[in-house]
Scaffold this active site. Structure first.
Site, mmCIF file in Angstrom:
data_model
loop_
_atom_site.group_PDB
_atom_site.id
_atom_site.type_symbol
_atom_site.label_atom_id
_atom_site.label_comp_id
_atom_site.label_asym_id
_atom_site.label_seq_id
_atom_site.Cartn_x
_atom_site.Cartn_y
_atom_site.Cartn_z
ATOM 1 N N GLU A 51 -2.261 -77.527 -43.256
ATOM 2 C CA GLU A 51 -1.779 -78.579 -43.831
ATOM 3 C C GLU A 51 -2.204 -79.774 -43.078
ATOM 4 O OE1 GLU A 51 2.821 -77.127 -44.505
ATOM 5 O OE2 GLU A 51 1.921 -76.738 -42.449
ATOM 6 N N ARG A 70 3.047 -85.764 -43.496
ATOM 7 C CA ARG A 70 3.656 -84.905 -44.120
ATOM 8 C C ARG A 70 4.914 -85.360 -44.645
ATOM 9 N NH1 ARG A 70 6.334 -79.399 -42.584
ATOM 10 N NH2 ARG A 70 7.122 -78.436 -44.825
ATOM 11 N N HIS A 101 6.385 -76.754 -49.235
ATOM 12 C CA HIS A 101 5.266 -76.151 -48.547
ATOM 13 C C HIS A 101 3.951 -76.296 -49.557
ATOM 14 C CE1 HIS A 101 8.016 -73.153 -46.444
ATOM 15 N NE2 HIS A 101 7.791 -74.028 -45.637
ATOM 16 N N ARG A 105 17.804 -70.441 -41.799
ATOM 17 C CA ARG A 105 18.460 -71.060 -43.034
ATOM 18 C C ARG A 105 18.856 -69.869 -43.946
ATOM 19 N NH1 ARG A 105 13.437 -74.740 -44.719
ATOM 20 N NH2 ARG A 105 12.849 -74.985 -42.472
ATOM 21 N N ASN A 114 3.153 -84.742 -38.526
ATOM 22 C CA ASN A 114 3.994 -83.723 -39.256
ATOM 23 C C ASN A 114 5.191 -83.779 -38.320
ATOM 24 O OD1 ASN A 114 5.328 -81.550 -40.326
ATOM 25 N ND2 ASN A 114 3.708 -80.229 -40.506
#
Length: 394
Positions: free
Chosen positions: A375, A91, A179, A235, A11
């Site tokens: 994940e 990922r 996500h 963000r 990742n």
């Protein structure tokens, strides 16, 4: 009997690479190790590797770029006597319009990712660098791209299409959602794969929510890129497009300055003027009005999203919190849910502070859960599923 496969999951971020090693086979799934290469590009980096809670290595070293960092990761795994993996899963935040399903990486896929940089400019460069680094060190090992956008392919066009001229839709300007690997894992953990109406809130430095009906995504808060939707660590989330026009016309901002503003200087950091880290802000909120306001705006943004996604679903059976903030910040879960009592979300203040997954009161019309995401395991599963057999690989 099918053989056990060892999968390395990567990742890759702009300044760090998280990794994990899994063994998957007929007997089940086992995480063998995990770690990270951190502070890539800074004067001193850090590489750590552990098995369960037992540290294997933790040292400082210079990690000048991603190739260098990945070589250090591979060396640490070899030094710890982990076998060369049978496959490497990555990922990938976005494959743009060309790739929205998990797939084996080949020359065409890699070229398409390079052509899709504008769909995830914060993430794709590092993810492409990781694929290239693996090719350089282990050229014969198959790699799998696991897309965060894949879970959202069930979103209907009425939700995915942006209110722009139709030619832009055909150029790939649409809602993609992100996500997805996290959402996919949470759905796999819920009874009957999230039967009924579920909102999953993946809240971390990057934050989003998804409306899921009977395991299928019907809408999500992020859009074309991971910049939109909720207020996040650095963000902005959703903005009136006129703000960007104002900054361009009145302040002379160019594209690079807008990108830095929206992705690196806004969100919790911009509001608080001190930090984009929620844990830090929670520690400051009693003495710093700006930190308190950042927290309040984060929770307000989340509540608005829950209300909107409930409208998409036509009701709600359960709300699931996951991600770093969602799993660990009880104060944020309380701030989000407490004002939503009128919508059937009855959070239990004692359960919210405890270890059990259910944090709603027994009579709450909407079940509220905390479910840790994974994940890496989803990447390992997809990689194991897509790897060619030994005969095919030969």
């Amino acid at each position: 009997m099918a053989a056990i496969r060892h999968i390395l999951c990567l990742n890759s971020g702009s300044s760090s690479i998280k990794f994990a090693v899994f063994a998957l086979g007929p007997a089940g799934e086992e995480k063998l190790a995990e770690g990270a290469a951190e502070r890539i590009g800074q004067s001193i980096g850090r590489l750590w590797l552990q098995r369960g809670q037992d540290p294997i290595t933790d040292r400082q070293l210079v990690l000048s770029h991603h190739q260098n960092a990945l070589e250090a990761v591979f060396a640490a795994l070899t030094e710890a006597r982990y076998a060369t993996p049978d496959g490497v899963g990555h990922r990938i935040v976005s494959g743009g319009p060309r790739h929205q399903a998990h797939c084996l990486v080949d020359t065409q896929v890699l070229g398409d990712l390079r052509a899709s940089l504008r769909f995830a400019p914060l993430h794709l460069p590092a993810e492409i660098a990781a694929i290239e680094a693996v090719q350089a060190v282990w050229p014969g090992i198959p790699q799998v791209a696991c897309f965060d956008t894949a879970f959202h392919q069930s979103i209907p066009e009425v939700a995915a299409r942006l209110p722009l001229p139709r030619n832009l839709w055909h150029e790939g300007v649409r809602k993609y959602g992100f996500h997805g690997l996290s959402y996919e894992y949470i759905v796999s953990r819920l009874p009957n794969h999230a039967a009924g109406k579920t909102i999953i809130a993946h809240l971390g430095n990057g934050a989003s929510m998804a409306a899921v009906h009977n395991g299928q995504c019907r809408d999500t808060t992020m859009g074309l890129t991971p910049t939109g939707g909720l207020v996040m660590g650095t963000r902005s989330g959703d903005l009136d497009p006129g703000v960007l026009l104002y900054l361009m016309e009145e302040k002379g901002y160019n594209a690079a300055q807008l990108e830095r503003l929206l992705n690196h200087l806004s969100g919790l950091l911009g509001i608080s003027a001190c930090s984009g880290d929620m844990q830090t802000l929670l520690g400051l909120r009693n003495d710093d009005a700006h930190a308190a306001q950042a927290i309040e705006m984060f929770a307000y943004s989340a509540r608005k999203a829950i209300g909107g996604l409930m409208a998409v679903l036509g009701g709600l059976d359960r709300l699931v919190f996951t991600g770093g903030i969602g799993e660990h910040a009880a104060a944020i879960r309380w701030a989000i849910c407490r004002p939503l009592r009128g919508l059937g979300l009855e959070i239990d203040p004692i359960a919210n502070e405890g270890p059990e997954p259910c944090i709603s009161v027994a009579h709450s019309p909407v079940e509220i859960l905390v479910v840790p995401t994974n994940e890496d395991l989803m990447i390992a599963r997809h990689c194991h599923r897509l790897l060619p057999t030994r005969e095919q690989h030969r």
